[in-house]
Each structure stands twice: as C-alpha cells, then as structure tokens.
Design a protein around this motif. Structure first.
Motif, PDB file in Angstrom:
ATOM      1  N   ILE A   1     110.898   0.353  39.254  1.00 52.11           N
ATOM      2  CA  ILE A   1     111.182   0.103  40.746  1.00 52.11           C
ATOM      3  C   ILE A   1     110.927   1.035  41.814  1.00 52.11           C
ATOM      4  O   ILE A   1     110.390   0.623  42.779  1.00 52.11           O
ATOM      5  N   PRO A   2     111.020   2.437  41.707  1.00 53.21           N
ATOM      6  CA  PRO A   2     110.622   3.168  42.530  1.00 53.21           C
ATOM      7  C   PRO A   2     109.094   3.100  42.784  1.00 53.21           C
ATOM      8  O   PRO A   2     108.642   3.087  44.073  1.00 53.21           O
ATOM      9  N   THR A   3     108.271   2.887  41.931  1.00 49.35           N
ATOM     10  CA  THR A   3     107.002   2.670  42.021  1.00 49.35           C
ATOM     11  C   THR A   3     106.636   1.484  42.842  1.00 49.35           C
ATOM     12  O   THR A   3     105.780   1.337  43.711  1.00 49.35           O
ATOM     13  N   TYR A   4     107.347   0.344  42.486  1.00 51.49           N
ATOM     14  CA  TYR A   4     107.225  -0.702  43.115  1.00 51.49           C
ATOM     15  C   TYR A   4     107.352  -0.716  44.608  1.00 51.49           C
ATOM     16  O   TYR A   4     106.696  -1.329  45.333  1.00 51.49           O
ATOM     17  N   LEU A   5     108.445  -0.010  44.791  1.00 51.02           N
ATOM     18  CA  LEU A   5     109.007   0.181  46.139  1.00 51.02           C
ATOM     19  C   LEU A   5     107.624   0.876  47.021  1.00 51.02           C
ATOM     20  O   LEU A   5     107.432   0.600  48.008  1.00 51.02           O
ATOM     21  N   ILE A   6     107.427   2.035  46.550  1.00 49.85           N
ATOM     22  CA  ILE A   6     106.195   2.464  47.309  1.00 49.85           C
ATOM     23  C   ILE A   6     105.034   1.929  47.373  1.00 49.85           C
ATOM     24  O   ILE A   6     104.529   1.966  48.778  1.00 49.85           O
ATOM     25  N   VAL A   7     104.455   1.303  46.433  1.00 56.41           N
ATOM     26  CA  VAL A   7     103.241   0.471  46.609  1.00 56.41           C
ATOM     27  C   VAL A   7     103.592  -0.763  47.743  1.00 56.41           C
ATOM     28  O   VAL A   7     102.720  -0.851  48.396  1.00 56.41           O
ATOM     29  N   LYS A   8     104.648  -1.130  47.896  1.00 57.76           N
ATOM     30  CA  LYS A   8     105.055  -2.492  48.740  1.00 57.76           C
ATOM     31  C   LYS A   8     105.152  -1.766  50.012  1.00 57.76           C
ATOM     32  O   LYS A   8     104.647  -2.137  50.987  1.00 57.76           O
ATOM     33  N   ASN A   9     105.915  -0.336  50.330  1.00 57.50           N
ATOM     34  CA  ASN A   9     105.918   0.456  51.415  1.00 57.50           C
ATOM     35  C   ASN A   9     104.625   0.636  52.110  1.00 57.50           C
ATOM     36  O   ASN A   9     104.291   0.844  53.232  1.00 57.50           O
ATOM     37  N   LEU A  10     103.720   1.035  51.107  1.00 60.40           N
ATOM     38  CA  LEU A  10     102.342   1.563  51.395  1.00 60.40           C
ATOM     39  C   LEU A  10     101.420   0.040  51.834  1.00 60.40           C
ATOM     40  O   LEU A  10     100.171   0.413  52.345  1.00 60.40           O
ATOM     41  N   GLY A  11     101.900  -1.021  51.859  1.00 57.21           N
ATOM     42  CA  GLY A  11     101.256  -2.194  52.152  1.00 57.21           C
ATOM     43  C   GLY A  11     100.045  -2.552  51.141  1.00 57.21           C
ATOM     44  O   GLY A  11      99.059  -3.172  51.477  1.00 57.21           O
TER      45      GLY A  11
ATOM     46  N   TRP B   1      93.658  -1.972  45.658  1.00 57.59           N
ATOM     47  CA  TRP B   1      93.806  -0.729  45.374  1.00 57.59           C
ATOM     48  C   TRP B   1      95.372  -0.544  44.836  1.00 57.59           C
ATOM     49  O   TRP B   1      95.419   0.679  44.425  1.00 57.59           O
ATOM     50  N   ALA B   2      96.173  -1.522  44.800  1.00 54.53           N
ATOM     51  CA  ALA B   2      97.426  -1.201  44.175  1.00 54.53           C
ATOM     52  C   ALA B   2      97.336  -0.919  42.664  1.00 54.53           C
ATOM     53  O   ALA B   2      98.051  -0.199  42.036  1.00 54.53           O
ATOM     54  N   LEU B   3      96.037  -1.153  42.151  1.00 56.98           N
ATOM     55  CA  LEU B   3      96.005  -0.774  40.617  1.00 56.98           C
ATOM     56  C   LEU B   3      95.166   0.268  40.431  1.00 56.98           C
ATOM     57  O   LEU B   3      94.918   0.759  39.259  1.00 56.98           O
ATOM     58  N   ILE B   4      94.610   1.145  41.598  1.00 55.03           N
ATOM     59  CA  ILE B   4      93.925   2.152  41.418  1.00 55.03           C
ATOM     60  C   ILE B   4      94.353   3.353  41.854  1.00 55.03           C
ATOM     61  O   ILE B   4      94.488   4.401  41.449  1.00 55.03           O
ATOM     62  N   ILE B   5      95.097   3.374  43.313  1.00 53.38           N
ATOM     63  CA  ILE B   5      95.520   4.277  43.752  1.00 53.38           C
ATOM     64  C   ILE B   5      96.909   5.097  43.122  1.00 53.38           C
ATOM     65  O   ILE B   5      97.063   6.381  42.761  1.00 53.38           O
ATOM     66  N   PRO B   6      98.008   4.333  42.634  1.00 52.17           N
ATOM     67  CA  PRO B   6      98.859   4.693  41.905  1.00 52.17           C
ATOM     68  C   PRO B   6      98.659   5.559  40.666  1.00 52.17           C
ATOM     69  O   PRO B   6      99.441   6.395  40.245  1.00 52.17           O
ATOM     70  N   SER B   7      97.555   5.260  39.884  1.00 53.14           N
ATOM     71  CA  SER B   7      97.086   5.968  38.724  1.00 53.14           C
ATOM     72  C   SER B   7      95.810   6.629  38.959  1.00 53.14           C
ATOM     73  O   SER B   7      94.914   6.675  38.043  1.00 53.14           O
ATOM     74  N   ALA B   8      95.639   7.261  40.155  1.00 57.74           N
ATOM     75  CA  ALA B   8      94.580   8.018  40.313  1.00 57.74           C
ATOM     76  C   ALA B   8      94.153   9.140  39.508  1.00 57.74           C
ATOM     77  O   ALA B   8      92.788   9.557  39.160  1.00 57.74           O
ATOM     78  N   ILE B   9      95.066   9.793  38.810  1.00 56.48           N
ATOM     79  CA  ILE B   9      95.024  10.953  37.829  1.00 56.48           C
ATOM     80  C   ILE B   9      95.985  10.611  36.654  1.00 56.48           C
ATOM     81  O   ILE B   9      97.167  10.337  36.887  1.00 56.48           O
ATOM     82  N   ASN B  10      95.503  10.758  35.572  1.00 54.12           N
ATOM     83  CA  ASN B  10      96.112  10.759  34.408  1.00 54.12           C
ATOM     84  C   ASN B  10      96.391  11.997  33.839  1.00 54.12           C
ATOM     85  O   ASN B  10      95.488  12.944  33.580  1.00 54.12           O
ATOM     86  N   THR B  11      97.672  12.376  33.470  1.00 51.01           N
ATOM     87  CA  THR B  11      98.080  13.717  33.311  1.00 51.01           C
ATOM     88  C   THR B  11      97.584  14.240  31.858  1.00 51.01           C
ATOM     89  O   THR B  11      96.859  15.471  31.964  1.00 51.01           O
ATOM     90  N   TYR B  12      97.387  13.496  30.950  1.00 52.36           N
ATOM     91  CA  TYR B  12      96.716  13.575  29.919  1.00 52.36           C
ATOM     92  C   TYR B  12      95.342  14.086  29.845  1.00 52.36           C
ATOM     93  O   TYR B  12      94.931  15.067  29.216  1.00 52.36           O
ATOM     94  N   ASN B  13      94.628  13.356  30.563  1.00 55.20           N
ATOM     95  CA  ASN B  13      93.339  13.535  30.623  1.00 55.20           C
ATOM     96  C   ASN B  13      92.894  14.937  31.528  1.00 55.20           C
ATOM     97  O   ASN B  13      92.011  15.588  31.364  1.00 55.20           O
ATOM     98  N   LEU B  14      93.748  14.931  32.520  1.00 48.19           N
ATOM     99  CA  LEU B  14      93.834  16.238  33.198  1.00 48.19           C
ATOM    100  C   LEU B  14      94.099  17.440  32.581  1.00 48.19           C
ATOM    101  O   LEU B  14      93.128  18.679  32.573  1.00 48.19           O
ATOM    102  N   ILE B  15      94.950  17.563  31.709  1.00 52.61           N
ATOM    103  CA  ILE B  15      95.148  18.679  30.851  1.00 52.61           C
ATOM    104  C   ILE B  15      93.870  18.992  29.906  1.00 52.61           C
ATOM    105  O   ILE B  15      93.534  20.009  29.567  1.00 52.61           O
ATOM    106  N   ILE B  16      93.360  17.837  29.432  1.00 54.79           N
ATOM    107  CA  ILE B  16      91.874  17.982  28.714  1.00 54.79           C
ATOM    108  C   ILE B  16      91.000  18.630  29.322  1.00 54.79           C
ATOM    109  O   ILE B  16      90.369  19.453  28.761  1.00 54.79           O
ATOM    110  N   MET B  17      90.764  18.112  30.399  1.00 52.03           N
ATOM    111  CA  MET B  17      89.521  18.690  31.333  1.00 52.03           C
ATOM    112  C   MET B  17      89.961  20.273  31.594  1.00 52.03           C
ATOM    113  O   MET B  17      89.073  21.086  31.661  1.00 52.03           O
TER     114      MET B  17
END
Length: 288
Positions: A125-135, A141-157
C-alpha cells in the motif's frame, strides 16, 4: 584398491542415472509445452502425455503472431528490460563501488540501512501510494524506478569490488586517475564476470515483470509480456479462422504457444551468460 574402484564405478553409474532422471523431469515440462503448442486439438485430447507428435500444426503460432497485443507487450517488455537493466546496473555499480571503500564516512550505517530493507519493507500500500503521488501510474516507469536497485545484487557487487587488489587502485591514483577513472578503467574491466552475472539477474527479473505490473498498469496497451501471457492463460478457449468456414479451436495450443513465446528469448540468451554465474557469484562472496 579394487573395492574402491568398484565402489567408485557404482557411484558414477548411480550418479549418472540420478542426474539423468533429474534432468528428464526438469526438461519434460518445457518439452510438453512445446509439443502441445504444435499439435492439433484432437491429438491433445486423446493423450495426457505428449512425447512425440504424430502431426504438426502451426495454427496457434500463426494466430498468436497476428495479434497486435503480442507485439505491443513485446515492445513494453523490451523497453522495461533494456532501459530498466541499464538503470539498475548504473546505480548498482556506482553505489557498490562507493560502499566498498572503507574511507567513505558512514558506510557502515548506510549498509545497515540498505540491508534493513531486505528484512522490512514499506509494503504494497505505501509503495502504491508513492507511485500514484509521483504520477507514475499507467506508465512503464512505474515498473522501473521503484526497483532501480536490488539490495541483494548491490551486496554482491560491493563484496566483489572489495575483493579486488587495492594495489591496482593505488597505482591508478599515482598515475593521476580520479575516482571515476579508477572505476571505469580499472574496477569495471576487472569485474566483468560479476557485472555480467548481475546484469543477467536484473534482465531476467525485468523480462518477467509481473507483480508490480498488476498494481500499476491498467492500460492494456502498456501491458508487459507477462500480463499478456496471464490474459491468454485465463482465456477458456480461442478460435482461429483458417479461411472460409474452417474454424480451429486453439485453447490449449494458443496458451502453450504464448508460454513458449515468452520463454524462448530468455532461454536463447542464457547459455551465453551461464559461464559467468559461478565465477561472478562465488568471487563476490569472498570478502565482506
């Protein structure tokens, strides 16, 4: 010695048979999907196990590839995969390089906050509200920006960058390179196995984008491939007019053809990157 040799041969035989059986039960669902997509309806109904087709028909693929919705969803998925993966890798590589440096002030606190998101997230619900308020609703872009970094992949790198010899970085700095020069001239060329692995992780995730698309995309013209696949699988039956009064029921065949259309591109690309998996992931876990 003879006993050891005999036991070793028995183990090799058992191991070969077991792994062959495991490979068979893994491959068969894909083979069954392919066969169902190219056999007539009556042959599908007459048998529950499909190993070799007695006759072939490509009506399902002809009908599928004539659908405008398929190519629209392909375009959306290709955009999400290419642009999304590029953004993922740029942000992940630059953040991981910065966090791999002990001299970065507050890097432990930053890493704690990043890892914290793996255990506790804001929720749907908070994620949905943020995406909605950002237009961003009903945009790709709603499928790209909210998941721009994956924590697991960041740790590996980050771990991979931290395992590189510090002497190379020091030598580059002596030659006059700044942080960006060290990153692009030294670190990235030496990290291609890990970068290729993480790129494939991101690309496959982007290609299979489904969960977020259900929440954020209601416009059918923006549906990614997986939502199109879902819509086809939930259809009870489809019909295709092959000309004149001939009508072929394509319910199971069109569904399996859609599954193959969504799966084959990834299967074709994967073998070229498979060699990087073990090397990239294992080396990335050497140093914390």
């Amino acid at each position: 010695m003879n006993r050891i040799g005999t036991a070793g041969r028995f183990f090799d035989i058992f191991n070969f048979l077991f792994l062959s059986f495991l490979a068979l039960i893994t491959i068969y669902p894909f083979w069954d999907t392919l066969i169902v997509s190219v056999i007539p309806l009556n042959e599908y109904l007459n048998s529950t196990i499909h190993v070799f087709p007695t006759s072939l028909t490509f009506d399902a693929y002809i009908y599928l590839f004539s659908m405008k919705e398929l190519w629209t969803s392909y375009g959306a998925t290709l955009f999400i995969t290419t642009v999304g993966t590029a953004i993922n890798m740029i942000l992940t590589v630059m953040a991981a390089y910065a966090l791999s440096k002990p001299q970065l002030k507050g890097h432990r606190v930053i890493m704690f906050l990043i890892v914290f998101t793996m255990m506790f997230s804001g929720g749907i619900i908070p994620t949905y509200l943020i995406v909605k308020n950002l237009g961003l609703m009903n945009t790709l872009w709603a499928l790209i920006i909210p998941s721009a970094i994956n924590t697991y992949n960041l740790i590996i790198m980050r771990n991979f960058f931290g395992s590189l010899p510090e002497g190379l970085v020091d030598a580059a700095r002596i030659d006059g390179s700044n942080d960006m020069g060290v990153l692009f001239k030294i670190v990235i060329p030496l990290s291609m196995p890990a970068i290729s692995t993480i790129t494939l992780f991101y690309a496959v995730s982007r290609w299979n984008e489904f969960f977020n698309a259900i929440f954020f995309i209601s416009d059918k013209n923006l549906w990614p491939l997986q939502l199109f696949l879902r819509s086809m699988l939930f259809e009870n039956e489809s019909s295709y007019s092959g000309g004149g009064d001939n009508v072929f029921l394509l319910g199971p065949s069109i569904k399996m053809a859609t599954v193959m259309a969504a799966t084959i591109p990834v299967m074709l690309v994967y073998p070229f990157f498979q060699k990087y998996f073990v090397n990239g992931v294992m080396v990335g876990g050497v140093k914390e």
